[in-house]
Design a protein around this motif. Structure first.
Motif, short mmCIF file in Angstrom:
data_model
loop_
_atom_site.label_atom_id
_atom_site.label_comp_id
_atom_site.label_asym_id
_atom_site.label_seq_id
_atom_site.Cartn_x
_atom_site.Cartn_y
_atom_site.Cartn_z
N ASN A 189 -43.60 -17.02 5.54
CA ASN A 189 -42.71 -17.78 4.66
C ASN A 189 -43.44 -18.25 3.40
O ASN A 189 -42.84 -18.32 2.33
N TYR A 190 -44.73 -18.54 3.51
CA TYR A 190 -45.48 -18.92 2.31
C TYR A 190 -45.58 -17.74 1.36
O TYR A 190 -45.43 -17.89 0.14
N MET A 191 -45.81 -16.54 1.90
CA MET A 191 -45.91 -15.35 1.06
C MET A 191 -44.59 -15.09 0.31
O MET A 191 -44.59 -14.77 -0.88
N VAL A 192 -43.48 -15.24 1.01
CA VAL A 192 -42.17 -15.02 0.38
C VAL A 192 -41.96 -16.03 -0.74
O VAL A 192 -41.47 -15.69 -1.83
N TYR A 200 -51.74 -14.40 13.70
CA TYR A 200 -51.52 -15.46 14.68
C TYR A 200 -50.48 -16.44 14.15
O TYR A 200 -50.06 -16.37 13.00
N ILE A 201 -50.10 -17.36 15.02
CA ILE A 201 -49.30 -18.50 14.57
C ILE A 201 -50.02 -19.77 15.02
O ILE A 201 -50.55 -19.84 16.14
N GLU A 202 -50.08 -20.73 14.12
CA GLU A 202 -50.61 -22.05 14.43
C GLU A 202 -49.44 -23.03 14.38
O GLU A 202 -48.83 -23.19 13.32
N PRO A 203 -49.11 -23.66 15.48
CA PRO A 203 -47.98 -24.59 15.44
C PRO A 203 -48.22 -25.74 14.45
O PRO A 203 -49.31 -26.28 14.36
N MET A 204 -47.18 -26.05 13.70
CA MET A 204 -47.20 -27.25 12.85
C MET A 204 -46.84 -28.44 13.73
O MET A 204 -45.99 -28.32 14.62
N GLY A 205 -47.49 -29.58 13.50
CA GLY A 205 -47.26 -30.72 14.37
C GLY A 205 -46.96 -32.00 13.62
O GLY A 205 -47.22 -32.13 12.42
N GLN A 237 -39.47 -16.56 18.79
CA GLN A 237 -38.71 -15.92 17.71
C GLN A 237 -38.22 -16.93 16.67
O GLN A 237 -38.10 -16.61 15.49
N SER A 238 -37.99 -18.17 17.10
CA SER A 238 -37.46 -19.17 16.17
C SER A 238 -38.48 -19.56 15.11
O SER A 238 -38.11 -20.12 14.08
N THR A 239 -39.74 -19.26 15.34
CA THR A 239 -40.79 -19.63 14.38
C THR A 239 -41.52 -18.40 13.83
O THR A 239 -42.62 -18.52 13.29
N LYS A 240 -40.90 -17.24 13.92
CA LYS A 240 -41.60 -16.03 13.50
C LYS A 240 -41.92 -16.01 12.01
O LYS A 240 -42.87 -15.35 11.58
N LEU A 241 -41.14 -16.73 11.20
CA LEU A 241 -41.42 -16.79 9.77
C LEU A 241 -42.75 -17.47 9.48
O LEU A 241 -43.31 -17.34 8.39
N TYR A 242 -43.27 -18.18 10.46
CA TYR A 242 -44.50 -18.95 10.26
C TYR A 242 -45.74 -18.24 10.81
O TYR A 242 -46.84 -18.80 10.83
N VAL A 243 -45.55 -17.00 11.26
CA VAL A 243 -46.70 -16.20 11.72
C VAL A 243 -47.58 -15.86 10.52
O VAL A 243 -47.09 -15.49 9.45
N ASN A 244 -48.88 -15.99 10.70
CA ASN A 244 -49.82 -15.68 9.64
C ASN A 244 -50.08 -14.19 9.55
O ASN A 244 -49.79 -13.43 10.49
N LEU A 245 -50.64 -13.79 8.42
CA LEU A 245 -50.78 -12.36 8.18
C LEU A 245 -51.97 -12.04 7.28
O LEU A 245 -52.55 -12.92 6.64
N VAL A 246 -52.31 -10.77 7.26
CA VAL A 246 -53.23 -10.22 6.27
C VAL A 246 -52.35 -9.70 5.14
O VAL A 246 -51.38 -8.98 5.38
N ALA A 247 -52.66 -10.08 3.91
CA ALA A 247 -51.86 -9.66 2.75
C ALA A 247 -52.72 -8.92 1.75
O ALA A 247 -53.94 -9.11 1.68
N THR A 248 -52.07 -8.07 0.97
CA THR A 248 -52.74 -7.34 -0.10
C THR A 248 -51.80 -7.24 -1.29
O THR A 248 -50.66 -7.72 -1.23
#
Length: 292
Positions: A98-101, A118-123, A232-243
Protein backbone atom coordinates in the motif's frame (compact mmCIF):
# COMPACT_ATOMS: atom_id res chain seq x y z
CA UNK A 1 23.71 9.53 -4.39
CA UNK A 2 26.01 7.45 -6.46
CA UNK A 3 24.71 6.68 -9.88
CA UNK A 4 24.00 3.06 -10.67
CA UNK A 5 26.98 1.52 -12.43
CA UNK A 6 26.32 0.42 -15.98
CA UNK A 7 28.26 -0.52 -19.10
CA UNK A 8 28.17 1.91 -22.00
CA UNK A 9 27.08 0.36 -25.26
CA UNK A 10 29.78 0.14 -27.89
CA UNK A 11 29.46 1.79 -31.29
CA UNK A 12 29.07 -1.53 -33.03
CA UNK A 13 26.17 -2.49 -30.78
CA UNK A 14 24.45 0.81 -31.44
CA UNK A 15 24.80 0.27 -35.18
CA UNK A 16 23.36 -3.21 -34.86
CA UNK A 17 20.40 -1.72 -33.04
CA UNK A 18 19.74 0.60 -35.94
CA UNK A 19 21.51 3.60 -34.39
CA UNK A 20 18.48 4.32 -32.23
CA UNK A 21 18.96 7.33 -29.99
CA UNK A 22 16.50 5.80 -27.56
CA UNK A 23 18.43 2.58 -26.91
CA UNK A 24 18.04 1.82 -23.17
CA UNK A 25 21.02 1.86 -20.87
CA UNK A 26 21.89 -1.60 -19.58
CA UNK A 27 21.49 -2.19 -15.86
CA UNK A 28 23.96 -3.91 -13.61
CA UNK A 29 21.75 -6.99 -13.58
CA UNK A 30 21.23 -7.34 -17.34
CA UNK A 31 24.62 -6.49 -18.81
CA UNK A 32 26.53 -9.12 -20.69
CA UNK A 33 29.25 -10.32 -18.34
CA UNK A 34 31.62 -13.19 -17.78
CA UNK A 35 29.43 -16.08 -16.67
CA UNK A 36 31.90 -16.83 -13.88
CA UNK A 37 31.64 -13.33 -12.40
CA UNK A 38 28.90 -12.49 -9.88
CA UNK A 39 26.42 -9.82 -10.92
CA UNK A 40 26.31 -6.86 -8.56
CA UNK A 41 22.97 -5.72 -7.16
CA UNK A 42 22.76 -2.53 -5.10
CA UNK A 43 19.80 -2.72 -2.74
CA UNK A 44 18.52 0.12 -0.55
CA UNK A 45 16.95 -0.62 2.80
CA UNK A 46 16.47 0.80 6.27
CA UNK A 47 16.36 -0.15 9.94
CA UNK A 48 15.92 -3.81 10.76
CA UNK A 49 15.44 -4.66 7.08
CA UNK A 50 19.01 -3.52 6.46
CA UNK A 51 20.19 -6.08 9.02
CA UNK A 52 18.35 -8.85 7.19
CA UNK A 53 19.71 -7.96 3.76
CA UNK A 54 23.25 -7.53 5.05
CA UNK A 55 22.93 -11.06 6.41
CA UNK A 56 21.64 -12.28 3.04
CA UNK A 57 24.66 -10.66 1.37
CA UNK A 58 26.95 -12.99 3.36
CA UNK A 59 25.16 -16.25 2.57
CA UNK A 60 26.72 -18.96 0.42
CA UNK A 61 23.31 -19.21 -1.28
CA UNK A 62 23.73 -15.65 -2.52
CA UNK A 63 27.15 -16.41 -3.95
CA UNK A 64 25.80 -19.60 -5.52
CA UNK A 65 23.03 -17.54 -7.15
CA UNK A 66 25.75 -15.50 -8.87
CA UNK A 67 24.95 -12.32 -6.95
CA UNK A 68 27.19 -9.81 -5.24
CA UNK A 69 24.79 -7.92 -3.01
CA UNK A 70 25.61 -4.43 -1.74
CA UNK A 71 23.19 -3.03 0.82
CA UNK A 72 22.85 0.72 1.29
CA UNK A 73 21.14 2.05 4.42
CA UNK A 74 18.69 4.93 3.93
CA UNK A 75 16.70 6.86 6.53
CA UNK A 76 14.18 8.51 4.18
CA UNK A 77 11.50 6.38 2.53
CA UNK A 78 10.74 8.74 -0.35
CA UNK A 79 14.43 9.18 -1.12
CA UNK A 80 14.77 5.42 -1.25
CA UNK A 81 11.98 5.04 -3.78
CA UNK A 82 13.29 7.99 -5.80
CA UNK A 83 16.74 6.42 -5.99
CA UNK A 84 15.19 3.13 -7.09
CA UNK A 85 12.87 4.67 -9.68
CA UNK A 86 15.80 6.67 -11.10
CA UNK A 87 17.97 3.52 -11.22
CA UNK A 88 20.55 4.91 -8.83
CA UNK A 89 20.09 1.63 -6.97
CA UNK A 90 18.79 -1.63 -8.42
CA UNK A 91 16.10 -2.35 -5.86
CA UNK A 92 14.85 -1.58 -2.39
CA UNK A 93 13.29 -3.52 0.47
CA UNK A 94 11.44 -1.55 3.12
CA UNK A 95 7.87 -0.83 2.04
CA UNK A 96 4.47 -2.44 2.06
CA UNK A 97 2.37 -2.77 -1.07
CA UNK A 98 0.00 0.00 0.00
CA UNK A 99 2.92 2.37 0.60
CA UNK A 100 4.25 1.63 -2.90
CA UNK A 101 0.85 2.35 -4.47
CA UNK A 102 0.60 5.64 -2.56
CA UNK A 103 4.11 6.64 -3.67
CA UNK A 104 3.34 5.88 -7.32
CA UNK A 105 0.15 7.93 -7.13
CA UNK A 106 2.09 10.98 -5.96
CA UNK A 107 5.30 10.63 -7.98
CA UNK A 108 6.18 10.94 -11.66
CA UNK A 109 8.78 8.22 -11.15
CA UNK A 110 7.36 4.75 -10.57
CA UNK A 111 8.47 1.61 -8.78
CA UNK A 112 7.09 -1.92 -9.10
CA UNK A 113 6.97 -5.05 -6.96
CA UNK A 114 9.48 -7.82 -7.65
CA UNK A 115 8.54 -10.25 -4.88
CA UNK A 116 6.89 -10.48 -1.48
CA UNK A 117 8.90 -10.73 1.75
CA UNK A 118 6.93 -10.50 5.01
CA UNK A 119 4.24 -8.71 6.96
CA UNK A 120 4.86 -6.91 10.23
CA UNK A 121 1.65 -6.30 12.17
CA UNK A 122 0.92 -2.67 13.00
CA UNK A 123 0.02 -2.25 16.65
CA UNK A 124 -1.62 0.10 19.14
CA UNK A 125 0.63 0.93 22.09
CA UNK A 126 0.05 2.81 25.32
CA UNK A 127 2.07 3.68 28.41
CA UNK A 128 -1.11 4.49 30.33
CA UNK A 129 -3.59 1.71 29.56
CA UNK A 130 -3.58 -2.08 29.29
CA UNK A 131 -6.57 -2.54 26.98
CA UNK A 132 -8.08 -0.45 24.20
CA UNK A 133 -11.48 -0.45 25.90
CA UNK A 134 -9.88 1.48 28.78
CA UNK A 135 -9.27 4.55 26.61
CA UNK A 136 -11.23 7.48 28.09
CA UNK A 137 -13.33 9.99 26.21
CA UNK A 138 -11.25 12.51 24.26
CA UNK A 139 -8.12 10.34 24.54
CA UNK A 140 -5.36 11.41 22.15
CA UNK A 141 -4.10 8.75 19.77
CA UNK A 142 -1.11 9.50 17.56
CA UNK A 143 -1.15 7.93 14.10
CA UNK A 144 1.24 8.11 11.10
CA UNK A 145 0.88 11.19 8.91
CA UNK A 146 1.95 9.65 5.58
CA UNK A 147 -0.93 8.62 3.33
CA UNK A 148 -0.50 4.85 3.24
CA UNK A 149 0.21 4.37 6.93
CA UNK A 150 -2.47 6.82 8.06
CA UNK A 151 -5.05 4.77 6.18
CA UNK A 152 -3.61 1.56 7.61
CA UNK A 153 -3.73 2.95 11.16
CA UNK A 154 -7.36 3.99 10.74
CA UNK A 155 -8.25 0.50 9.50
CA UNK A 156 -6.58 -0.94 12.59
CA UNK A 157 -8.51 1.41 14.90
CA UNK A 158 -11.72 0.26 13.22
CA UNK A 159 -10.80 -3.40 13.65
CA UNK A 160 -10.12 -2.66 17.33
CA UNK A 161 -13.67 -1.29 17.63
CA UNK A 162 -12.61 2.27 18.39
CA UNK A 163 -13.96 4.06 15.28
CA UNK A 164 -16.08 3.34 12.23
CA UNK A 165 -15.01 4.37 8.73
CA UNK A 166 -16.95 5.16 5.57
CA UNK A 167 -18.19 2.11 3.68
CA UNK A 168 -16.05 3.14 0.69
CA UNK A 169 -12.95 3.88 2.81
CA UNK A 170 -9.77 3.81 0.72
CA UNK A 171 -7.27 1.51 2.51
CA UNK A 172 -4.38 3.22 0.73
CA UNK A 173 -5.30 6.91 0.79
CA UNK A 174 -7.99 7.20 3.45
CA UNK A 175 -7.72 9.97 6.07
CA UNK A 176 -9.24 10.96 9.40
CA UNK A 177 -11.96 12.75 7.39
CA UNK A 178 -13.33 9.28 6.62
CA UNK A 179 -14.22 8.56 10.25
CA UNK A 180 -18.02 8.47 10.50
CA UNK A 181 -18.39 7.17 14.06
CA UNK A 182 -16.13 8.01 16.99
CA UNK A 183 -18.14 7.21 20.14
CA UNK A 184 -15.34 8.15 22.54
CA UNK A 185 -14.49 11.33 20.65
CA UNK A 186 -10.90 10.17 20.29
CA UNK A 187 -8.49 12.87 19.19
CA UNK A 188 -6.64 11.33 16.23
CA UNK A 189 -3.35 13.14 15.79
CA UNK A 190 -1.32 12.44 12.62
CA UNK A 191 2.41 12.88 13.35
CA UNK A 192 5.69 12.14 11.52
CA UNK A 193 6.60 8.57 12.29
CA UNK A 194 10.28 9.42 12.66
CA UNK A 195 9.37 11.03 16.00
CA UNK A 196 6.68 8.55 16.98
CA UNK A 197 8.37 6.50 19.68
CA UNK A 198 9.62 9.65 21.43
CA UNK A 199 6.08 10.95 21.94
CA UNK A 200 4.62 7.65 23.13
CA UNK A 201 4.48 8.81 26.75
CA UNK A 202 2.98 12.18 25.81
CA UNK A 203 -0.23 10.76 24.34
CA UNK A 204 -2.78 8.23 25.51
CA UNK A 205 -1.88 5.77 22.76
CA UNK A 206 0.07 5.55 19.55
CA UNK A 207 -0.24 3.44 16.41
CA UNK A 208 3.13 2.16 15.20
CA UNK A 209 4.46 0.02 12.39
CA UNK A 210 6.63 -2.80 13.71
CA UNK A 211 9.96 -1.52 12.37
CA UNK A 212 9.63 1.68 14.38
CA UNK A 213 8.24 -0.21 17.36
CA UNK A 214 11.28 -2.49 17.41
CA UNK A 215 13.63 0.47 17.19
CA UNK A 216 11.87 1.75 20.32
CA UNK A 217 12.36 -1.57 22.11
CA UNK A 218 8.79 -2.81 21.57
CA UNK A 219 7.63 -6.21 20.33
CA UNK A 220 4.23 -5.98 18.66
CA UNK A 221 3.26 -9.51 19.69
CA UNK A 222 4.03 -8.82 23.36
CA UNK A 223 3.71 -5.08 23.94
CA UNK A 224 0.84 -3.93 21.70
CA UNK A 225 -2.63 -3.62 23.18
CA UNK A 226 -4.04 -4.67 19.81
CA UNK A 227 -2.44 -5.59 16.48
CA UNK A 228 -3.33 -6.62 12.94
CA UNK A 229 -4.00 -10.22 11.97
CA UNK A 230 -1.76 -11.67 9.25
CA UNK A 231 -4.33 -12.85 6.70
CA UNK A 232 -6.08 -11.86 3.48
CA UNK A 233 -7.59 -8.81 5.17
CA UNK A 234 -4.12 -7.30 5.59
CA UNK A 235 -2.49 -8.41 2.36
CA UNK A 236 -2.06 -4.80 1.21
CA UNK A 237 0.40 -4.38 4.07
CA UNK A 238 2.74 -7.19 3.00
CA UNK A 239 6.25 -5.91 2.41
CA UNK A 240 8.09 -6.39 -0.83
CA UNK A 241 11.22 -6.01 -2.89
CA UNK A 242 10.70 -3.15 -5.36
CA UNK A 243 12.56 -1.92 -8.42
CA UNK A 244 12.11 0.69 -11.13
CA UNK A 245 8.93 0.15 -13.15
CA UNK A 246 9.80 -1.98 -16.16
CA UNK A 247 12.47 -4.00 -14.36
CA UNK A 248 10.19 -6.06 -12.14
CA UNK A 249 10.62 -9.21 -14.27
CA UNK A 250 14.42 -9.05 -14.33
CA UNK A 251 15.42 -12.67 -13.58
CA UNK A 252 18.39 -11.64 -11.43
CA UNK A 253 16.26 -9.35 -9.28
CA UNK A 254 13.72 -12.16 -8.94
CA UNK A 255 16.43 -14.17 -7.19
CA UNK A 256 16.32 -11.70 -4.29
CA UNK A 257 12.87 -12.98 -3.35
CA UNK A 258 14.08 -16.57 -3.49
CA UNK A 259 17.03 -15.71 -1.24
CA UNK A 260 14.80 -13.95 1.29
CA UNK A 261 12.72 -17.11 1.78
CA UNK A 262 15.63 -19.51 2.36
CA UNK A 263 15.70 -21.48 5.66
CA UNK A 264 18.84 -19.66 6.83
CA UNK A 265 17.14 -16.28 6.50
CA UNK A 266 13.95 -17.47 8.21
CA UNK A 267 16.03 -18.72 11.15
CA UNK A 268 17.95 -15.44 11.35
CA UNK A 269 14.74 -13.38 11.34
CA UNK A 270 12.98 -15.54 13.94
CA UNK A 271 15.94 -15.37 16.31
CA UNK A 272 16.66 -11.66 15.86
CA UNK A 273 13.16 -10.22 15.64
CA UNK A 274 11.10 -12.40 17.93
CA UNK A 275 8.63 -13.61 15.34
CA UNK A 276 7.43 -10.11 14.44
CA UNK A 277 8.33 -10.43 10.74
CA UNK A 278 5.90 -13.03 9.45
CA UNK A 279 7.11 -14.66 6.23
CA UNK A 280 4.85 -14.22 3.18
CA UNK A 281 6.00 -16.12 0.11
CA UNK A 282 3.40 -15.30 -2.52
CA UNK A 283 3.42 -14.27 -6.19
CA UNK A 284 3.07 -10.53 -6.80
CA UNK A 285 -0.42 -11.23 -8.17
CA UNK A 286 -1.43 -11.91 -4.54
CA UNK A 287 -1.83 -8.18 -4.02
CA UNK A 288 -4.49 -7.73 -6.68
CA UNK A 289 -6.32 -11.06 -6.76
CA UNK A 290 -9.98 -10.85 -5.74
CA UNK A 291 -9.97 -13.72 -3.24
CA UNK A 292 -10.94 -12.47 0.22
Amino acid sequence: MKKLLSIALGTSVLLAAGCSKNAPEQSSTTKAADANQPQKIVLASTGSDTDVWQFIATLPETKKAGIQLEVKNFTDYVAMNNATANKEVDANAFQSYNYMVAYNAESKSKVAAVSTTYIEPMGIYSSKYKKVDQFPSNATIAIPNDAANEARALSLLQTAGLVKLKADFNPIQGTTNDVVENPKHLQLKPIPMATAVRVKNDVDAIVLGNTLAMEGGLNVLKDALFYEPADQSTKLYVNLVATAAGRENDPVLKKLGDLYHTPAVKKFIDEKFGGTKIDVNKPVSYFTENKQ
